[in-house]
Design a protein around this motif. Structure first.
Motif, PDB file in Angstrom:
ATOM      1  N   ARG A 357       0.862  -1.181   0.000  1.00  0.00           N
ATOM      2  CA  ARG A 357       0.000   0.000   0.000  1.00  0.00           C
ATOM      3  C   ARG A 357       0.898   1.230   0.000  1.00  0.00           C
ATOM      4  N   VAL A 358       0.750   2.055  -1.048  1.00  0.00           N
ATOM      5  CA  VAL A 358       1.617   3.213  -1.250  1.00  0.00           C
ATOM      6  C   VAL A 358       0.779   4.484  -1.183  1.00  0.00           C
ATOM      7  N   ALA A 359       1.128   5.367  -0.266  1.00  0.00           N
ATOM      8  CA  ALA A 359       0.435   6.662  -0.147  1.00  0.00           C
ATOM      9  C   ALA A 359       1.297   7.742  -0.777  1.00  0.00           C
ATOM     10  N   VAL A 360       0.744   8.435  -1.780  1.00  0.00           N
ATOM     11  CA  VAL A 360       1.434   9.553  -2.421  1.00  0.00           C
ATOM     12  C   VAL A 360       0.654  10.808  -2.057  1.00  0.00           C
ATOM     13  N   LEU A 361       1.211  11.607  -1.141  1.00  0.00           N
ATOM     14  CA  LEU A 361       0.479  12.725  -0.553  1.00  0.00           C
ATOM     15  C   LEU A 361       1.190  14.043  -0.830  1.00  0.00           C
ATOM     16  N   ALA A 362       0.405  15.073  -1.154  1.00  0.00           N
ATOM     17  CA  ALA A 362       0.954  16.406  -1.422  1.00  0.00           C
ATOM     18  C   ALA A 362       0.398  17.400  -0.407  1.00  0.00           C
ATOM     19  N   ASP A 363       0.889  18.633  -0.486  1.00  0.00           N
ATOM     20  CA  ASP A 363       0.489  19.688   0.448  1.00  0.00           C
ATOM     21  C   ASP A 363      -1.029  19.859   0.513  1.00  0.00           C
ATOM     22  N   MET A 364      -1.514  20.159   1.718  1.00  0.00           N
ATOM     23  CA  MET A 364      -2.890  20.612   1.922  1.00  0.00           C
ATOM     24  C   MET A 364      -2.827  22.129   2.092  1.00  0.00           C
ATOM     25  N   LYS A 365      -3.508  22.851   1.219  1.00  0.00           N
ATOM     26  CA  LYS A 365      -3.402  24.313   1.208  1.00  0.00           C
ATOM     27  C   LYS A 365      -4.502  24.976   2.044  1.00  0.00           C
ATOM     28  N   GLU A 366      -4.327  26.275   2.301  1.00  0.00           N
ATOM     29  CA  GLU A 366      -5.301  27.166   2.933  1.00  0.00           C
ATOM     30  C   GLU A 366      -5.662  26.732   4.352  1.00  0.00           C
ATOM     31  N   LEU A 367      -4.685  26.193   5.082  1.00  0.00           N
ATOM     32  CA  LEU A 367      -4.934  25.764   6.454  1.00  0.00           C
ATOM     33  C   LEU A 367      -4.390  26.744   7.491  1.00  0.00           C
ATOM     34  N   GLY A 368      -3.870  27.875   7.040  1.00  0.00           N
ATOM     35  CA  GLY A 368      -3.461  28.923   7.961  1.00  0.00           C
ATOM     36  C   GLY A 368      -2.155  28.650   8.683  1.00  0.00           C
ATOM     37  N   PRO A 369      -1.878  29.412   9.755  1.00  0.00           N
ATOM     38  CA  PRO A 369      -0.589  29.328  10.440  1.00  0.00           C
ATOM     39  C   PRO A 369      -0.328  27.981  11.110  1.00  0.00           C
ATOM     40  N   ASP A 370      -1.385  27.222  11.397  1.00  0.00           N
ATOM     41  CA  ASP A 370      -1.204  25.903  12.013  1.00  0.00           C
ATOM     42  C   ASP A 370      -1.023  24.801  10.983  1.00  0.00           C
ATOM     43  N   SER A 371      -0.831  25.176   9.740  1.00  0.00           N
ATOM     44  CA  SER A 371      -0.713  24.191   8.667  1.00  0.00           C
ATOM     45  C   SER A 371       0.355  23.122   8.929  1.00  0.00           C
ATOM     46  N   PRO A 372       1.566  23.483   9.399  1.00  0.00           N
ATOM     47  CA  PRO A 372       2.560  22.435   9.676  1.00  0.00           C
ATOM     48  C   PRO A 372       2.048  21.403  10.682  1.00  0.00           C
ATOM     49  N   ARG A 373       1.337  21.866  11.708  1.00  0.00           N
ATOM     50  CA  ARG A 373       0.817  20.925  12.702  1.00  0.00           C
ATOM     51  C   ARG A 373      -0.224  19.992  12.100  1.00  0.00           C
ATOM     52  N   PHE A 374      -1.104  20.529  11.256  1.00  0.00           N
ATOM     53  CA  PHE A 374      -2.110  19.679  10.625  1.00  0.00           C
ATOM     54  C   PHE A 374      -1.462  18.610   9.744  1.00  0.00           C
ATOM     55  N   HIS A 375      -0.389  18.981   9.070  1.00  0.00           N
ATOM     56  CA  HIS A 375       0.318  17.993   8.249  1.00  0.00           C
ATOM     57  C   HIS A 375       0.999  16.948   9.118  1.00  0.00           C
ATOM     58  N   TYR A 376       1.624  17.399  10.200  1.00  0.00           N
ATOM     59  CA  TYR A 376       2.288  16.458  11.107  1.00  0.00           C
ATOM     60  C   TYR A 376       1.275  15.458  11.677  1.00  0.00           C
ATOM     61  N   GLU A 377       0.046  15.925  11.946  1.00  0.00           N
ATOM     62  CA  GLU A 377      -0.980  15.046  12.484  1.00  0.00           C
ATOM     63  C   GLU A 377      -1.387  13.966  11.486  1.00  0.00           C
ATOM     64  N   ILE A 378      -1.275  14.261  10.200  1.00  0.00           N
ATOM     65  CA  ILE A 378      -1.505  13.215   9.198  1.00  0.00           C
ATOM     66  C   ILE A 378      -0.426  12.144   9.332  1.00  0.00           C
ATOM     67  N   GLY A 379       0.807  12.573   9.606  1.00  0.00           N
ATOM     68  CA  GLY A 379       1.871  11.614   9.859  1.00  0.00           C
ATOM     69  C   GLY A 379       1.559  10.739  11.061  1.00  0.00           C
ATOM     70  N   THR A 380       0.989  11.344  12.104  1.00  0.00           N
ATOM     71  CA  THR A 380       0.577  10.583  13.287  1.00  0.00           C
ATOM     72  C   THR A 380      -0.494   9.561  12.921  1.00  0.00           C
ATOM     73  N   TYR A 381      -1.446   9.988  12.091  1.00  0.00           N
ATOM     74  CA  TYR A 381      -2.514   9.080  11.661  1.00  0.00           C
ATOM     75  C   TYR A 381      -1.931   7.884  10.895  1.00  0.00           C
ATOM     76  N   ILE A 382      -0.963   8.159  10.025  1.00  0.00           N
ATOM     77  CA  ILE A 382      -0.355   7.079   9.253  1.00  0.00           C
ATOM     78  C   ILE A 382       0.417   6.132  10.171  1.00  0.00           C
ATOM     79  N   ALA A 383       1.075   6.690  11.175  1.00  0.00           N
ATOM     80  CA  ALA A 383       1.791   5.841  12.127  1.00  0.00           C
ATOM     81  C   ALA A 383       0.831   4.890  12.838  1.00  0.00           C
ATOM     82  N   GLU A 384      -0.386   5.362  13.099  1.00  0.00           N
ATOM     83  CA  GLU A 384      -1.385   4.532  13.771  1.00  0.00           C
ATOM     84  C   GLU A 384      -2.131   3.622  12.802  1.00  0.00           C
ATOM     85  N   ASN A 385      -2.133   3.992  11.523  1.00  0.00           N
ATOM     86  CA  ASN A 385      -2.806   3.207  10.471  1.00  0.00           C
ATOM     87  C   ASN A 385      -1.805   3.025   9.329  1.00  0.00           C
TER      88      ASN A 385
END
Length: 463
Positions: A357-385
């Motif tokens: 299973r290969v995930a090819v993921l690109a930037d999520m735009k328009e998420l404001g100043p907390d954007s890095p955190r929202f992206h990092y949380e996707i990494g957390t989700y992948i670690a759990e799944n």
């Protein structure tokens, strides 16, 4: 537009005819000087970078029958030129005027995630009884909605209209144009938080869809959403909740996935109807439930609507599944937010029998100043799944990679800053039997990467 002449356009907009005949028939609106359907009124919009007035000549060359203008006070031409103060506002006035000529009920769909899929599923359920008009493509803006109004015909019996929002006050404008009888809010997320400042602001803006609800209108709310389940419609409107919770009037019970496809029982009062979808992911359960709710309110038995929903196979670039060269490719490249990113990953992990299973993921735009955190949380989700391999494209997506590396070092992670390098890596890395998810914001153009591997596509079922 049906039975419209320049005379009616003048009435609708308060415009002034500079030249040409007021009896000129008009059938369509166009904001693209290159594309005419026949008897078009060209609307030259003034943008931040381009003033389309300079393309009026091209529009006439390509078949336009008349044009708006806000930059000419006199004109000598056999074709109608209509002077208005502001072409965008004239377009909106025309859309609202035309809507008042229509007698059919309209369902308005808004929300942070899933508007288009919900629109398509609601339209599908309603088609069990009615001839349904639905918003074409993504025409859900201050420009798209008035054009959409004018494309509804007298043969249509009900309409499903997508209402988007990216700035304060926008939803009020387009909801007032649409004058809807039913409003659906899918969820309150963080898409466009960059422009709106906070999730609470997004919540308030989404509720402004009620500004366009007609008397005795109905507001359908996702009863599983943390904010919406505590919300009720304004005085004079009815509130109907849908989802999986006991608080919902239309509720999905016994929900489970069979090879990624949702199977559940739709419950309303004492009625129970089995539902089996051909679109993957548990997030589509809510989309199905609001579709059944709207159909039921419109006089369609839930069983009939569920049978029609069982035929729905999705919409382009939104979790469309293809089998190509022995691989399974999930094209979910239309757009991305944290919620939809997790939904796409859930679909990827639900595909049984994958070699990798290969995930090819690109930037999520328009998420404001907390954007890095929202992206990092996707990494957390992948670690759990976990997936087998992760490839990321873009500066922000590197935070996804960092989250995975820090929390699940066993997952192989690759980072790319340009599409060409990513494509070359995929060509050497992907193997027969692999399942690949492509997911990112539309501006990242990850769809072009997916297209490289879909050139010899054979479609199974869309999702």
């Amino acid at each position: 537009m049906e039975h419209i002449t320049v005379k009616e356009i003048l009435e609708a907009t308060g415009g002034r005819l500079l030249c040409g005949s007021a009896d000129t028939p008009l059938d369509h609106l166009s904001i693209d000087s290159r594309t005419m359907k026949g008897n078009d009124l060209f609307v030259p919009l003034v943008g931040e970078k381009v003033d389309a007035h300079r393309f009026i000549g091209q529009a006439f060359d390509n078949g336009a029958a008349a044009t708006f203008t806000s930059e000419h006070d006199v004109m000598d031409d056999s074709r109608p030129w209509i002077r208005v103060a502001d072409t965008k506002r004239a377009l909106q006035a025309l859309g609202a005027w035309y809507r008042r000529r229509l007698n059919l009920p309209l369902v308005g769909i808004t929300g942070s995630v899933g508007k288009t899929t919900t629109r398509e599923m609601v339209a599908c359920a309603l088609s069990a009884k009615y001839r349904v008009y639905k918003t074409p493509a993504n025409h859900n803006s201050q420009v798209g909605v008035p054009i959409t109004m004018t494309e509804i015909s007298s043969q249509d019996e009900i309409g499903v209209i997508e209402l988007g929002m990216s700035e304060p006050g926008e939803l009020t404008i387009i909801a007032n144009i649409a004058q809807i009888q039913m409003a659906v809010i899918t969820n309150i997320g963080i898409t466009h938080i960059e422009q709106l400042g906070s999730q609470e602001n997004i919540y308030r803006e989404k509720l402004s869809i009620q500004d366009g609800l007609t008397e005795h209108g109905i507001l359908f709310l996702n009863g599983d959403d943390d904010l919406l389940k505590k919300t009720t419609a304004r005085d004079g409107f009815e509130t109907i909740y849908y989802g999986t919770g006991e608080n919902c009037h239309y509720r999905a019970a016994d929900v489970h996935l069979e090879n990624g496809y949702p199977v559940f029982t739709a419950v309303c009062g004492e009625e129970r109807v089995p539902v089996r979808l051909k679109v993957m992911g548990s997030h589509n359960v809510a989309n199905a439930m609001v579709s059944l709710a709207v159909a039921s309110v419109c006089g369609i038995p839930m069983r009939d609507a569920a049978e029609r929903l069982a035929e729905f196979t999705g919409f382009k670039n939104r979790q469309q599944i293809y089998h190509v060269g022995g691989m399974t490719i999930i094209d979910d490249t239309y757009n991305a937010s944290p919620v939809s990113m997790k939904a796409g990953l859930e679909v990827l992990n639900s595909i049984e029998g994958s070699r990798a299973r290969v995930a090819v993921l690109a930037d999520m735009k328009e998420l404001g100043p907390d954007s890095p955190r929202f992206h990092y949380e996707i990494g957390t989700y992948i670690a759990e799944n976990p997936v087998d391999k992760l490839a990321v494209l873009g500066e922000l997506a590197r935070e996804i990679a960092r989250g995975v590396r820090e929390q699940a070092p066993g997952i192989r992670v690759y980072e790319f800053m340009d599409r060409e390098s990513l494509i070359e890596w995929l060509k050497t890395e992907l193997r027969e039997g692999d399942t690949v998810l492509f997911k990112g914001s539309n501006s990242m153009e990850l769809g072009k990467v997916a297209a490289v591997f879909l050139e010899r596509q054979t479609t199974e079922n869309g999702v």
